[in-house]
Design a protein around this motif. Structure first.
Motif, PDB file in Angstrom:
ATOM      1  N   ALA A  86       0.804  -1.204  -0.061  1.00  0.00           N
ATOM      2  CA  ALA A  86      -0.118  -0.042   0.149  1.00  0.00           C
ATOM      3  C   ALA A  86       0.729   1.234   0.016  1.00  0.00           C
ATOM      4  O   ALA A  86       0.437   2.148  -0.684  1.00  0.00           O
ATOM      5  N   VAL A  87       1.840   1.345   0.620  1.00  0.00           N
ATOM      6  CA  VAL A  87       2.932   2.319   0.875  1.00  0.00           C
ATOM      7  C   VAL A  87       3.467   2.697  -0.545  1.00  0.00           C
ATOM      8  O   VAL A  87       3.406   3.877  -1.055  1.00  0.00           O
ATOM      9  N   VAL A  88       4.019   1.647  -1.195  1.00  0.00           N
ATOM     10  CA  VAL A  88       4.573   1.594  -2.428  1.00  0.00           C
ATOM     11  C   VAL A  88       3.426   2.218  -3.292  1.00  0.00           C
ATOM     12  O   VAL A  88       3.624   3.238  -4.368  1.00  0.00           O
ATOM     13  N   ILE A  89       2.214   1.660  -3.437  1.00  0.00           N
ATOM     14  CA  ILE A  89       1.299   2.358  -4.475  1.00  0.00           C
ATOM     15  C   ILE A  89       0.816   3.474  -4.053  1.00  0.00           C
ATOM     16  O   ILE A  89       0.898   4.370  -5.136  1.00  0.00           O
ATOM     17  N   PHE A  90       0.962   4.069  -3.157  1.00  0.00           N
ATOM     18  CA  PHE A  90       0.449   5.423  -2.790  1.00  0.00           C
ATOM     19  C   PHE A  90       1.440   6.368  -3.088  1.00  0.00           C
ATOM     20  O   PHE A  90       1.328   7.176  -3.821  1.00  0.00           O
ATOM     21  N   VAL A  91       2.609   6.127  -3.070  1.00  0.00           N
ATOM     22  CA  VAL A  91       3.840   6.956  -3.218  1.00  0.00           C
ATOM     23  C   VAL A  91       3.995   7.050  -4.724  1.00  0.00           C
ATOM     24  O   VAL A  91       4.238   8.255  -5.242  1.00  0.00           O
ATOM     25  N   THR A 224      10.937 -12.026   6.244  1.00  0.00           N
ATOM     26  CA  THR A 224      11.055 -11.084   5.137  1.00  0.00           C
ATOM     27  C   THR A 224      10.493 -11.960   3.656  1.00  0.00           C
ATOM     28  O   THR A 224       9.938 -11.207   3.025  1.00  0.00           O
ATOM     29  N   ALA A 225      10.864 -13.248   3.531  1.00  0.00           N
ATOM     30  CA  ALA A 225      10.550 -13.902   2.354  1.00  0.00           C
ATOM     31  C   ALA A 225       8.873 -13.841   2.229  1.00  0.00           C
ATOM     32  O   ALA A 225       8.333 -13.688   1.242  1.00  0.00           O
ATOM     33  N   SER A 226       8.230 -14.106   3.435  1.00  0.00           N
ATOM     34  CA  SER A 226       6.836 -14.319   3.290  1.00  0.00           C
ATOM     35  C   SER A 226       6.243 -12.936   2.939  1.00  0.00           C
ATOM     36  O   SER A 226       5.260 -13.021   2.137  1.00  0.00           O
ATOM     37  N   VAL A 227       6.696 -12.131   3.435  1.00  0.00           N
ATOM     38  CA  VAL A 227       6.317 -10.421   3.483  1.00  0.00           C
ATOM     39  C   VAL A 227       6.446 -10.187   1.982  1.00  0.00           C
ATOM     40  O   VAL A 227       5.317  -9.682   1.400  1.00  0.00           O
ATOM     41  N   LEU A 228       7.491 -10.305   1.299  1.00  0.00           N
ATOM     42  CA  LEU A 228       7.861  -9.875   0.152  1.00  0.00           C
ATOM     43  C   LEU A 228       7.064 -10.624  -1.067  1.00  0.00           C
ATOM     44  O   LEU A 228       6.432 -10.169  -1.848  1.00  0.00           O
ATOM     45  N   LEU A 229       6.852 -11.880  -0.786  1.00  0.00           N
ATOM     46  CA  LEU A 229       6.157 -12.856  -1.862  1.00  0.00           C
ATOM     47  C   LEU A 229       4.469 -12.187  -1.625  1.00  0.00           C
ATOM     48  O   LEU A 229       3.950 -12.168  -2.688  1.00  0.00           O
ATOM     49  N   GLY A 230       4.241 -12.139  -0.430  1.00  0.00           N
ATOM     50  CA  GLY A 230       2.765 -11.408  -0.415  1.00  0.00           C
ATOM     51  C   GLY A 230       2.491  -9.920  -1.104  1.00  0.00           C
ATOM     52  O   GLY A 230       1.563  -9.868  -1.599  1.00  0.00           O
ATOM     53  N   ALA A 231       3.608  -9.027  -0.795  1.00  0.00           N
ATOM     54  CA  ALA A 231       3.587  -7.968  -1.369  1.00  0.00           C
ATOM     55  C   ALA A 231       3.641  -7.821  -2.925  1.00  0.00           C
ATOM     56  O   ALA A 231       3.089  -7.193  -3.496  1.00  0.00           O
ATOM     57  N   VAL A 399       5.022   1.384 -13.828  1.00  0.00           N
ATOM     58  CA  VAL A 399       4.389   2.798 -12.833  1.00  0.00           C
ATOM     59  C   VAL A 399       5.617   3.340 -12.229  1.00  0.00           C
ATOM     60  O   VAL A 399       5.592   4.777 -12.183  1.00  0.00           O
ATOM     61  N   VAL A 400       6.742   2.716 -11.616  1.00  0.00           N
ATOM     62  CA  VAL A 400       7.911   3.194 -11.136  1.00  0.00           C
ATOM     63  C   VAL A 400       8.528   4.100 -11.876  1.00  0.00           C
ATOM     64  O   VAL A 400       9.171   5.221 -11.379  1.00  0.00           O
ATOM     65  N   THR A 401       8.615   3.487 -13.174  1.00  0.00           N
ATOM     66  CA  THR A 401       9.505   4.383 -14.231  1.00  0.00           C
ATOM     67  C   THR A 401       8.889   5.679 -14.318  1.00  0.00           C
ATOM     68  O   THR A 401       9.369   6.601 -14.443  1.00  0.00           O
ATOM     69  N   VAL A 402       7.620   5.670 -14.609  1.00  0.00           N
ATOM     70  CA  VAL A 402       6.963   7.038 -14.823  1.00  0.00           C
ATOM     71  C   VAL A 402       6.833   7.838 -13.686  1.00  0.00           C
ATOM     72  O   VAL A 402       7.068   9.197 -14.013  1.00  0.00           O
ATOM     73  N   ALA A 403       6.460   7.484 -12.564  1.00  0.00           N
ATOM     74  CA  ALA A 403       6.659   8.184 -11.306  1.00  0.00           C
ATOM     75  C   ALA A 403       7.773   8.914 -11.064  1.00  0.00           C
ATOM     76  O   ALA A 403       7.938  10.045 -10.671  1.00  0.00           O
ATOM     77  N   THR A 404       9.008   7.923 -11.454  1.00  0.00           N
ATOM     78  CA  THR A 404      10.448   8.686 -10.997  1.00  0.00           C
ATOM     79  C   THR A 404      10.872   9.756 -12.054  1.00  0.00           C
ATOM     80  O   THR A 404      11.388  10.510 -11.881  1.00  0.00           O
ATOM     81  N   ASP A 405       9.998   9.502 -13.297  1.00  0.00           N
ATOM     82  CA  ASP A 405      10.524  10.484 -14.278  1.00  0.00           C
ATOM     83  C   ASP A 405       9.689  11.759 -13.886  1.00  0.00           C
ATOM     84  O   ASP A 405      10.397  12.864 -14.155  1.00  0.00           O
ATOM     85  N   ILE A 406       8.525  11.879 -13.410  1.00  0.00           N
ATOM     86  CA  ILE A 406       7.838  13.098 -13.113  1.00  0.00           C
ATOM     87  C   ILE A 406       8.528  13.537 -11.676  1.00  0.00           C
ATOM     88  O   ILE A 406       8.927  14.668 -11.816  1.00  0.00           O
TER      89      ILE A 406
END
Length: 552
Positions: A86-91, A224-231, A399-406
């Motif tokens: 959710a944090v990544v998607i919001f940012v 960590t592994a379970s969190v990242l797989l879920g994320a 999405v990260v590429t476009v967001a970073t460009d902006i």
């Protein structure tokens, strides 16, 4: 080349008797598909636009996604994974939502000028179109499960019904969708929230069982592994911002008088969609744990089973199945009209640019629905997390590429033009900044996802997609010195693109090809006539008669 006073108008379209517009013009003027959304069309208040946009996230997939993660990895890992995603998607969604609302263009048009180029963004249009039919199939599968429980329809027929019933609704554009979303949202909210509140209030022990659930691996605790797989599964939803922007592009101009409401609407309906999305995923975990002993792990991720059990605890038995089916059907209709609509725009946009021919949006409504139906009939619901985990790598990279460009290239490095550009002739065909960053980020992360770099790194594929895109995008801008963003520095028209408040100008100009009037941001000067030409006529110009030449 500059405009003349005779080309400036303040009225609507010219007399159709002068030159009948072709089908492309007629259809795209219904709700400005493939185009800049003009001020004359944007008559909704910020809150109406926001409500309409949020109505599009009434999908049930979040309950299944959350349930799948929770059952596999336990409640603790699931909740942390949901929060991280959710944090990544919001940012990442914030700059995209702002640009869509401020400059009244969809995510494809934003992507063109934010690192990809005129043809380079075809790559991301296909990624977005894939998102819409994958999630259409997921929602259609959930609806078919509801129809099987409530009406006894076999799944294959339920898949067909859930697909065909959307077609009459999606023929229409923003006007029809806004009415549908606004009127159905209160009913949907009541049906979703009421059983949850009842369960917690009448059986507090359900909360303890939910929080202590360890998952099928039985380990408990957060790792960590379970969190990242879920994320990674949750992050497949990162492309949802594209559907939010399909509504946000109809925001009214931002002024001193409305700026507070304008910003509230943009944040709430833009990146803020993920707040409700994350809550639904957490509810999905809660309900799956609640019904696990009753229905088993195979059926627990099915929203129809989750809400059937929840309703059964709070009301007479004769009301349970009808209400559960009603919730699923309303949710499916609300999101799948958006999926079908947005997907048709993405496919049409790509096809029109590549072939320079506009085939009609309805053709691609049917194409998108055909892809979705094929996935449903292949029982995609049974391997849902695998599909979403793979897809998320591509979506994150884009999405990260476009967001970073902006955020970085435009506002920090100032190598990317601050004002978005999408018109043919103004952009290079391909901009290596976005294309290289996206291909490298998605390619390496997909290789990691399929264990090509070892089992230990496999859970980190979504992290790799985000980090590589975030690092490479500004690096490529520095290496190329921003040379590949603009093919021209001016569009040959003397009148400014923006008004005094920084909003796209409402000045109208007549396109000499289709003889329609368009607002200033949607036109450029024509290379062969002392006149202007609109963006769609430029896109369908097969020989380039109207496209401006390269300038220094």
């Amino acid at each position: 080349m500059s405009t003349t006073e005779s080309r400036v108008t303040t009225s609507g379209p010219t007399d159709p008797a002068k030159a009948a517009p072709d089908q492309a013009v007629k259809e795209t003027l219904e709700d400005y598909t493939l185009r800049f959304a003009p001020r004359s069309y944007r008559r909704w208040s910020p809150m109406v636009v926001a409500t309409t946009a949020l109505g599009g996230i009434a999908y049930m997939a979040d309950f299944s996604i959350g349930a799948g993660i929770g059952l596999a990895h336990g409640t603790g890992n699931a909740l942390v994974a949901i929060a991280v995603a959710a944090v990544v998607i919001f940012v990442t969604g914030f700059p995209l939502a702002y640009y869509g609302a401020r400059y009244n263009i969809d995510l494809d048009l934003i992507t063109r000028g934010s690192g990809f180029g005129y043809y380079g963004s075809v790559l991301t249009s296909v990624i977005f179109a894939s998102f819409t039919f994958i999630f259409f199939a997921l929602e259609g599968s959930i609806m078919a499960q509801g129809l099987k429980l409530g009406l006894g329809l076999p799944l294959w027929l339920g898949y067909l019904v859930s697909t065909l019933m959307v077609i009459p609704l999606v023929i229409y554009g923003m006007k029809a969708l806004s009415k549908l979303q606004v009127w159905t949202t209160p009913i949907w909210l009541i049906l979703m929230v009421a059983p949850l509140v009842y369960l917690i209030a009448n059986d507090p022990g359900t909360v303890d069982r939910f929080l202590s659930y360890a998952g099928t691996d039985g380990e408990g605790g957060v790792n960590t592994a379970s969190v990242l797989l879920g994320a990674g599964v949750c992050l497949s939803l990162i492309a949802q911002i594209g559907e939010q922007i399909d509504y946000l592009r109809f925001m009214p101009p931002k002024t001193e008088q409305n700026k507070r409401g304008w910003w509230t609407a943009v944040v709430m309906a833009g990146p803020g969609w993920v707040v409700l999305g994350a809550l639904k995923q957490a509810i999905g975990v809660f309900l799956a744990v609640y019904i696990l002993a009753e229905v088993g792990p195979a059926a627990a991720p099915e929203p129809i089973q989750q809400f059937r059990s929840a309703f059964d605890a709070m009301m007479p038995s004769w009301m349970v199945v009808p209400l559960a089916v009603a919730l699923v059907v309303i949710s499916q209709i609300k999101i799948n009209v958006t999926n079908a609509y947005s997907g048709s725009l993405a496919w049409t946009n790509s096809f029109t640019r590549v072939t320079r021919h506009y085939p009609g949006r309805m053709i691609f409504v049917l194409v998108n629905l055909a892809f979705a139906l094929a996935l449903m009939e292949a029982d995609m619901f049974s391997f849902l997390n695998s599909i979403l985990g793979f897809y998320s790598n591509c979506a994150i990279a884009w999405v990260v590429t476009v967001a970073t460009d902006i955020g970085i290239n435009k506002y920090v490095l100032k190598l990317s033009p601050l004002q978005p550009e999408f018109r043919r002739g103004m952009l290079h065909a391909v901009n290596p900044v976005g294309v290289v960053s996206f291909v490298a980020a998605s390619g390496l992360s997909i290789a990691m996802y399929f264990h090509a770099l070892g089992d230990a790194l496999q859970p980190y594929s979504p992290v790799a997609a985000a980090v590589i895109a975030f690092v490479l995008t500004p690096l490529m801008a520095v290496v190329t010195k921003g040379r590949y963003y603009l093919r021209r520095t001016g569009d040959g028209i003397s009148e400014p693109l923006l008004d005094a408040d920084g909003n796209p100008s409402a000045l109208t100009l007549d396109c000499h090809v289709c003889h329609q009037s368009y607002e200033r941001p949607d036109v450029t000067a024509c290379v062969t006539h002392d006149a202007v030409v609109c963006s769609l006529c430029l896109s369908t110009d097969k020989v380039g008669d109207h496209v401006l030449p390269t300038s220094a």
